[in-house]
Design a protein around this motif. Structure first.
Motif, PDB file in Angstrom:
ATOM      1  N   TYR A 282      43.101  57.789  57.305  1.00  0.00           N
ATOM      2  CA  TYR A 282      42.273  58.838  58.043  1.00  0.00           C
ATOM      3  C   TYR A 282      41.350  58.433  58.853  1.00  0.00           C
ATOM      4  O   TYR A 282      40.364  59.256  59.494  1.00  0.00           O
ATOM      5  CB  TYR A 282      41.895  59.826  56.655  1.00  0.00           C
ATOM      6  N   ALA A 283      39.992  57.259  58.115  1.00  0.00           N
ATOM      7  CA  ALA A 283      38.671  56.799  59.122  1.00  0.00           C
ATOM      8  C   ALA A 283      39.543  56.507  60.180  1.00  0.00           C
ATOM      9  O   ALA A 283      38.688  57.090  61.311  1.00  0.00           O
ATOM     10  CB  ALA A 283      38.247  55.965  57.820  1.00  0.00           C
ATOM     11  N   ALA A 284      40.495  55.985  60.807  1.00  0.00           N
ATOM     12  CA  ALA A 284      40.784  55.765  62.092  1.00  0.00           C
ATOM     13  C   ALA A 284      41.288  57.661  62.593  1.00  0.00           C
ATOM     14  O   ALA A 284      41.028  57.277  63.841  1.00  0.00           O
ATOM     15  CB  ALA A 284      41.914  55.140  61.904  1.00  0.00           C
ATOM     16  N   TYR A 285      42.226  57.559  62.095  1.00  0.00           N
ATOM     17  CA  TYR A 285      42.391  58.996  62.361  1.00  0.00           C
ATOM     18  C   TYR A 285      41.627  60.481  62.818  1.00  0.00           C
ATOM     19  O   TYR A 285      41.340  61.062  63.864  1.00  0.00           O
ATOM     20  CB  TYR A 285      43.210  59.551  61.465  1.00  0.00           C
ATOM     21  N   ASN A 286      40.800  60.880  61.785  1.00  0.00           N
ATOM     22  CA  ASN A 286      40.175  61.589  62.391  1.00  0.00           C
ATOM     23  C   ASN A 286      38.401  61.106  62.906  1.00  0.00           C
ATOM     24  O   ASN A 286      38.612  61.581  63.272  1.00  0.00           O
ATOM     25  CB  ASN A 286      38.836  61.866  60.998  1.00  0.00           C
ATOM     26  N   ASP A 298      48.384  63.879  65.282  1.00  0.00           N
ATOM     27  CA  ASP A 298      48.566  64.922  64.646  1.00  0.00           C
ATOM     28  C   ASP A 298      48.951  63.710  63.923  1.00  0.00           C
ATOM     29  O   ASP A 298      49.153  61.917  64.036  1.00  0.00           O
ATOM     30  CB  ASP A 298      50.104  65.267  64.716  1.00  0.00           C
ATOM     31  N   ILE A 299      49.443  63.985  61.853  1.00  0.00           N
ATOM     32  CA  ILE A 299      49.837  62.762  62.021  1.00  0.00           C
ATOM     33  C   ILE A 299      50.095  63.223  60.799  1.00  0.00           C
ATOM     34  O   ILE A 299      49.953  64.563  59.483  1.00  0.00           O
ATOM     35  CB  ILE A 299      47.807  62.278  60.946  1.00  0.00           C
ATOM     36  N   GLU A 300      51.379  61.935  60.445  1.00  0.00           N
ATOM     37  CA  GLU A 300      52.148  62.856  59.286  1.00  0.00           C
ATOM     38  C   GLU A 300      52.239  62.165  57.423  1.00  0.00           C
ATOM     39  O   GLU A 300      51.993  60.921  57.922  1.00  0.00           O
ATOM     40  CB  GLU A 300      53.861  62.496  59.664  1.00  0.00           C
TER      41      GLU A 300
END
Length: 326
Positions: A282-286, A298-300
């Protein structure tokens, strides 16, 4: 394995401050400039697989330092281009194996290049075929601490450069649309995917699946699982090198690469994953696309899975999602 990381609602807003060096962009600009000063020396040799609906090729191209990097390229048979392409990167310790193992993307209508990871290919799967001519100082068995004292010497500087050159190679092919190249990978392959997302502009899509190589300091604080445990093991012996080690890793963090990405992205995360903890994903995704505007992402989420994540369920999701992009 119960949930062990941040609560799911906290993960959705987790935006840690990471220690990004001031010369991050200059470091990678110089690295890629040096790599691209060497001819790609791209070679494709068709191989006989006995499969009628795809053609497969043994690929060699020049990666970091001009070192020869192997790959498999598979494309739909008897289909005229230019076609979209997917460049895929492998998980930790695996090699490219055999071309008959990697057929999904070609059967979905893409030119598919699977890059061998230098120096790996003997831990699982059907083997790798790419050496790593560069050495390193003392290291824990594995790859994460090779060259850990200096970002210029680190193993992943070489691997990330190889991956960028893999995209360059695919974009140079006559039957590929260079504006329609996506990158994908699971675990280590997901971390390499994130590195490419921040180093190569104009990708069609980015698909990191349960990515490794993100938010190293957080990872070492909350999991003892390998491969992040290699860092812990190294620092347990080299007690005075903590800041030096994390300075090196700050040039190789998927969070920093994600901030620089500009392509649509589909991530995945498994909430019981102790190998690549959810907060590091999530650190990378956010942070993904933070320097761009209106990046689609988007994230599954797989709430009850460990590092296996979604497996074929995620691949099915990726194929459908990629087909919806303009």
């Amino acid at each position: 394995m119960p949930l062990f990381d941040l609560a799911p609602e906290a993960l959705e807003t987790y935006l840690p401050q990471i220690d990004e060096p001031d010369d991050f962009d200059a470091f990678w600009s110089q690295t890629l400039g040096e790599a691209r000063s060497v001819d790609l020396e791209l070679r494709l040799e068709q191989v006989e697989t006995g499969l009628a609906l795809v053609h497969s090729y043994d690929v060699t191209f020049a990666g970091f330092g001009g070192h020869p990097i192997k790959a498999w390229l598979t494309r739909p048979a008897d289909v005229t281009g230019p076609l979209p392409a997917v460049v895929q990167f492998l998980g930790y310790g695996g090699g490219r194996g055999l071309p008959v193992e990697h057929l999904a993307w070609a059967n979905a209508g893409y030119v598919h290049l699977l890059m061998d990871t230098r120096g790996q290919g003997s831990r699982w799967g059907a083997g790798g075929h790419t050496g790593d001519p560069a050495g390193s100082g003392p290291a824990v068995p594995g790859y994460l601490t090779r060259g850990i004292g200096d970002p210029a010497e680190h193993y992943y500087r070489r691997v990330f450069t190889d991956a960028v050159r893999a995209v360059d190679a695919v974009r140079s092919l006559d039957d590929v649309d260079p504006t329609a190249v996506a990158v994908a990978g699971t675990s280590q392959g997901g971390g390499i995917t994130l590195a490419v997302s921040g180093l190569v502009p104009g990708l069609r899509a980015v698909m990191p699946d349960v990515p490794f190589l993100c938010h190293y300091r957080r990872a070492t604080e909350i999991t003892g699982a390998m491969p992040y445990g290699e860092i812990t093991q190294y620092l347990a012996v080299h007690r005075g090198e903590v800041e030096r080690v994390f300075r090196t890793l700050s040039y190789l963090d998927g969070v920093s690469f994600a901030r620089r990405a500009d392509a649509p992205a589909l991530f995945s995360v498994a909430l019981m994953d102790t190998t690549c903890p959810p907060s590091t994903v999530y650190a990378a995704y956010n942070n993904y696309g933070a320097r761009a505007s209106d990046v689609v992402k988007d994230i599954e989420v797989y709430p009850f899975n460990q590092h296996e994540g979604g497996q074929a369920h995620q691949l099915t999701r990726q194929i459908g999602w990629l087909a919806t992009l303009p």
